[in-house]
Design a protein around this motif. Structure first.
Motif, PDB file in Angstrom:
ATOM      1  N   PRO A 298     -30.264 -27.595 -43.397  1.00 13.79           N
ATOM      2  CA  PRO A 298     -29.618 -27.899 -44.680  1.00 13.79           C
ATOM      3  C   PRO A 298     -28.810 -26.709 -45.187  1.00 13.79           C
ATOM      4  O   PRO A 298     -29.027 -25.567 -44.787  1.00 13.79           O
ATOM      5  N   ILE A 299     -27.884 -26.974 -46.082  1.00 10.92           N
ATOM      6  CA  ILE A 299     -27.070 -25.909 -46.667  1.00 10.92           C
ATOM      7  C   ILE A 299     -27.967 -25.019 -47.520  1.00 10.92           C
ATOM      8  O   ILE A 299     -28.722 -25.514 -48.363  1.00 10.92           O
ATOM      9  N   LEU A 307     -29.668 -29.534 -53.306  1.00 10.08           N
ATOM     10  CA  LEU A 307     -29.940 -30.440 -52.190  1.00 10.08           C
ATOM     11  C   LEU A 307     -30.319 -31.838 -52.652  1.00 10.08           C
ATOM     12  O   LEU A 307     -30.319 -32.779 -51.855  1.00 10.08           O
ATOM     13  N   SER A 310     -26.047 -36.093 -53.702  1.00 17.68           N
ATOM     14  CA  SER A 310     -25.181 -36.539 -52.604  1.00 17.68           C
ATOM     15  C   SER A 310     -23.823 -35.860 -52.672  1.00 17.68           C
ATOM     16  O   SER A 310     -23.166 -35.655 -51.647  1.00 17.68           O
ATOM     17  N   CYS A 342     -19.921 -33.261 -49.743  1.00 13.36           N
ATOM     18  CA  CYS A 342     -20.930 -34.315 -49.650  1.00 13.36           C
ATOM     19  C   CYS A 342     -21.940 -33.947 -48.572  1.00 13.36           C
ATOM     20  O   CYS A 342     -21.573 -33.453 -47.507  1.00 13.36           O
ATOM     21  N   GLN A 343     -23.199 -34.205 -48.856  1.00 15.91           N
ATOM     22  CA  GLN A 343     -24.275 -33.893 -47.914  1.00 15.91           C
ATOM     23  C   GLN A 343     -25.069 -35.171 -47.632  1.00 15.91           C
ATOM     24  O   GLN A 343     -26.209 -35.339 -48.059  1.00 15.91           O
ATOM     25  N   GLN A 346     -28.687 -35.431 -46.128  1.00 10.84           N
ATOM     26  CA  GLN A 346     -29.854 -35.095 -46.954  1.00 10.84           C
ATOM     27  C   GLN A 346     -30.641 -36.339 -47.347  1.00 10.84           C
ATOM     28  O   GLN A 346     -31.856 -36.272 -47.553  1.00 10.84           O
ATOM     29  N   HIS A 357     -28.126 -31.281 -39.651  1.00 10.94           N
ATOM     30  CA  HIS A 357     -27.456 -31.922 -40.782  1.00 10.94           C
ATOM     31  C   HIS A 357     -25.947 -31.977 -40.564  1.00 10.94           C
ATOM     32  O   HIS A 357     -25.386 -31.220 -39.755  1.00 10.94           O
ATOM     33  N   GLY A 359     -22.203 -31.828 -42.722  1.00  8.40           N
ATOM     34  CA  GLY A 359     -21.580 -31.371 -43.959  1.00  8.40           C
ATOM     35  C   GLY A 359     -20.156 -31.896 -44.006  1.00  8.40           C
ATOM     36  O   GLY A 359     -19.507 -32.074 -42.962  1.00  8.40           O
TER      37      GLY A 359
END
Length: 484
Positions: A298-299, A307, A310, A342-343, A346, A357, A359
């Protein structure tokens, strides 16, 4: 199989598919012609970086998809669409303090805004009694609203510029920044009138439902719409590029899910010269530069609460975001652009291999820009997520010209369907009583070049199809080229 249909829809984006569904449900025979080998327009998902990493090419998070007055009436879940909701819709990181998080709970969001808690709650609460009625009035052409008093309250705020509104309504940096990030989706200088409208709309939507992603990728929306259309007898034909009238089969009506420029190019011979000139004067505005990342985790946000969201707005304060968006309109590439990130992975683990993940991020750039802003965007991410680049396994970029090659409706790389300022907000693509009609009674425009503009909501197609249904029975089935 007959080559003839009651209606032919050119383009299979969200509006083209929505228009086709409205027509097919009304009993019309419908053919959808898609120029590429895949349906969906901006709703496509591909392995852009590494195997197993599924990236949305254009549209990513879908507040208007889940809240669309038309899509809400469709049984898309029966056709495989599953909305996956995050814990929060928006995160807006700030330097040296916790991020602003827009959660569905108005009270929870307000409490985190400090001195502006009461002001924010007082602003939003009146619109949350019947938000779906308000959205039905907003997401359409200029007309007498069904809920006039609520719409008047909205309009009194919406007609202002985002900067004037935020500075007049809020005292602190946190609420101002949150509003500015929402307003920056307008792709307009935030000092311009009407930019407060989108800021207000996106704040409202985040308190009605979390901004979801489609499980498996945005293509799942296109796939569900296509399946629903097929269940009503509609046909989609890929690899059917329409460049001229001679490429169109016989039909009663034709609905173009294309840019105004494409409509002028294809149908110009059967439209008045003055109308064609006005189509060609349509303004598309700034473009985007986009990066997709395959990530080894994850970032690493400084505030882990980011986190939960969205969608992440990276731009800092109201003043920074306003300066960035104004620079784009001057033809500049700011050092600290407003970045929309946008993630999806997650909340949707199908997007990447276990433990990995995806990105997704873009910033606005001048129309047609060929600049590579990879370093600029990644520095803006690392401003709020130190050592982010250490997580990158691979990246894929799309410049403005790449977007137009991907979808010719994205003229100059503009993905919003055209400038939505006072000059084009309700009169897009040209000023007409019914903006979905044209001077040729058999031709309709159903794209984001009509109200309410860009987004995966299908409302442009819905309204255009309703206009076409009012005429379809009175029109002959014949090649459009016969009108030359």
């Amino acid at each position: 199989m007959s080559d003839e249909a009651d209606a032919v829809v050119i383009g299979s984006g969200p509006n083209g598919l929505a228009a086709a569904i409205v027509l097919a449900r009304a009993g019309a025979s419908v053919r959808v012609l898609e120029g590429t080998d895949a349906i969906g327009g901006g709703m496509r998902t591909r392995e852009l970086t590494l195997p197993g990493f599924h990236h949305d090419v254009c549209s990513a998070c879908h507040p208007m998809g889940v809240l669309s007055p038309f899509f809400r009436t469709l049984p898309l879940d029966e056709h495989g669409l599953r909305w996956v909701r995050p814990r929060a819709s928006i995160a807006h990181p700030l330097d040296g303090e916790p991020a602003v998080i827009l959660r569905r709970s108005l009270a929870d969001t307000s409490r985190a805004l400090g001195v502006d808690a009461r002001a924010y709650e007082a602003l939003l609460a009146p619109f949350l009694g019947d938000p779906h009625g308000l959205l039905a009035d907003i997401l359409g052409p200029l007309r007498v609203p069904r809920h006039p008093f609520r719409m008047l309250r909205f309009a009194l705020h919406a007609l202002r510029s985002a900067t004037a509104f935020a500075r007049g309504r809020f005292r602190g940096a946190r609420a101002r920044a949150l509003f500015a990030g929402c307003a920056a989706h307008s792709v307009l200088p935030l000092e311009r009138a009407t930019t407060a409208a989108l800021g207000l709309v996106f704040c409202i939507t985040g308190h009605v439902d979390e901004w979801p992603v489609a499980e498996g990728g945005s293509f799942a929306i296109a796939r569900a719409l296509a399946s629903l259309l097929a269940s009503h007898g509609g046909r989609i034909e890929t690899g059917r590029m329409v460049r001229s009238l001679d490429d169109l089969p016989p039909a009663r009506v034709y609905l173009f899910d294309t840019s105004p420029a494409q409509l002028a190019e294809i149908a110009g011979p059967v439209l008045p010269a003055g109308y064609v000139r006005r189509l060609r004067r349509f303004r598309y505005g700034p473009a985007v530069f986009k990066i997709d990342w395959a990530l080894d985790g994850p970032i690493p946000w400084s505030d882990p609460a980011v986190l939960d969201a969205s969608t992440v707005h990276l731009g800092g304060t109201l003043a920074e975001i306003a300066a960035s968006e104004s620079a784009i309109w001057r033809g500049e590439h700011p050092e600290r652009p407003f970045v929309l990130l946008c993630q999806q992975s997650q909340c949707d683990p199908t997007r990447a291999p276990p433990g990995k993940h995806t990105g997704y991020a873009y910033c606005h750039v001048p129309e047609g820009s060929t600049a590579d802003l990879t370093d600029t965007i990644e520095r803006q991410v690392e401003r709020f997520a130190p050592h982010f680049r250490d997580r990158i396994l691979a990246r894929h970029i799309l410049r403005a010209p790449d977007f137009e090659r991907y979808n010719p409706a994205f003229v100059g790389g503009a993905i919003t369907g055209g400038v939505a300022d006072l000059g084009q907000l309700f009169t897009r693509p040209v000023a007409r009583w019914n903006p979905y009609t044209t001077p040729n009674r058999r031709i309709f425009l159903c794209s984001a070049g009509t109200p309410p503009g860009g987004g995966v909501h299908g409302m442009c197609g819905y309204h255009a199809a309703r206009a076409a249904l009012a005429r379809i029975e009175r029109l002959p089935a014949a090649p459009l080229a016969d009108n030359r």
